[in-house]
Write an enzyme that holds these catalytic residues in place. Structure first.
Site, PDB file in Angstrom:
ATOM      1  CG  PHE A  11     -15.095  20.129  14.715  1.00 39.59           C
ATOM      2  CD1 PHE A  11     -15.188  19.208  13.692  1.00 39.59           C
ATOM      3  CD2 PHE A  11     -14.249  21.220  14.551  1.00 39.59           C
ATOM      4  CE1 PHE A  11     -14.445  19.346  12.533  1.00 39.59           C
ATOM      5  CE2 PHE A  11     -13.505  21.375  13.402  1.00 39.59           C
ATOM      6  CZ  PHE A  11     -13.604  20.428  12.388  1.00 39.59           C
ATOM      7  CG  ASP A  12     -20.411  15.496  17.706  1.00 36.05           C
ATOM      8  OD1 ASP A  12     -20.648  15.558  18.916  1.00 36.05           O
ATOM      9  OD2 ASP A  12     -20.269  14.421  17.092  1.00 36.05           O
ATOM     10  CB  CYS A  13     -15.915  15.768  20.404  1.00 36.33           C
ATOM     11  SG  CYS A  13     -14.366  14.917  20.759  1.00 36.33           S
TER      12      CYS A  13
END
Length: 241
Positions: A11-13
């Site tokens: 994941f990107d956050c």
């Protein structure tokens, strides 16, 4: 290709799980109150994207909260308004107050039952700890720009993540990279042959907001407008097996 083909979600956050555009805009309010005429939200976010991307290229080893402090200064100069160093520092620290999207925590708790969950984020470790508390899940691995010494979309970040996951027995073909930003995430994910899932948080808005225009549209394997939609699609995929 099915969602059940993967065992790891990377994941990107910020922009995907944490509502960074709201966080950015709210934290810039002391500066924006001095700007005349007033700027639109998208004008603010697009200027922020431009200065942030530039600063990350020139100082890739600087912590994200310190990058943001410089971005605040560059924005004040561009908009010809006064600022203090204390304001710059406070803006850099504002990451800890950026809200999670309403569906993020519940979605991650569900997905944790089916996948390894990994963070690959343009952030520093101290700042991410505050965001992690809002997300209410224990990630299996957290790889930050501070760990790598560079910022996405640099290939170094993806090389680092893939090397570390490979050491833990995670195969690239079983990874689904899940992110909002086409510029920071989906374009380099394409370059590394990673399957990708677009969480299109800005689907009801035009432009790219706080991220840069990626230029050529990357290939996307899955697209959902929210994390809740991803969960629904996964539940359906499980039922179809």
């Amino acid at each position: 290709m099915k969602l059940t083909d993967f065992d790891t979600l990377t994941f990107d956050c910020y922009g995907t799980l944490i509502d960074w555009e709201t966080g950015i805009f709210q934290a810039l309010r002391p500066l924006l109150d001095r700007v005349k005429p007033a700027l639109t939200r998208d004008q603010v976010l697009e200027a922020h994207a431009r200065h942030e991307s530039s600063q990350q290229r020139y100082t890739p080893g600087k912590r994200y909260q310190d990058v943001l402090a410089i971005v605040y200064k560059r924005l004040a100069e561009e908009w010809d308004v006064s600022f203090t160093q204390e304001e710059c520092i406070a803006y850099g620290r504002s990451i800890r107050d950026w809200p999670a999207f309403a569906d993020s925590a519940d979605a991650l708790r569900y997905l944790k039952q089916h996948y390894k969950l990994v963070i690959l984020s343009n952030v520093d470790n101290e700042s991410f700890a505050y965001s992690n508390a809002r997300l209410q899940v224990e990630f299996d691995a957290i790889y930050t720009a501070e760990d790598v010494g560079s910022y996405k979309p640099s290939p170094r970040n993806f090389e680092y993540m893939l090397e570390k996951l490979s050491e833990r027995g995670v195969r690239k073909e079983r990874i689904l990279h899940t992110a909002e930003s086409l510029f920071h995430d989906h374009k380099p994910a394409n370059d590394f042959g990673l399957a990708s899932c677009w969480i299109y948080r800005r689907h009801a808005q035009s432009g790219f907001g706080a991220t840069m225009d990626p230029g050529v549209q990357p290939n996307i394997d899955f697209r959902f407008n929210s994390m809740a939609e991803l969960v629904t699609a996964h539940r359906n995929a499980v039922l179809e097996k």
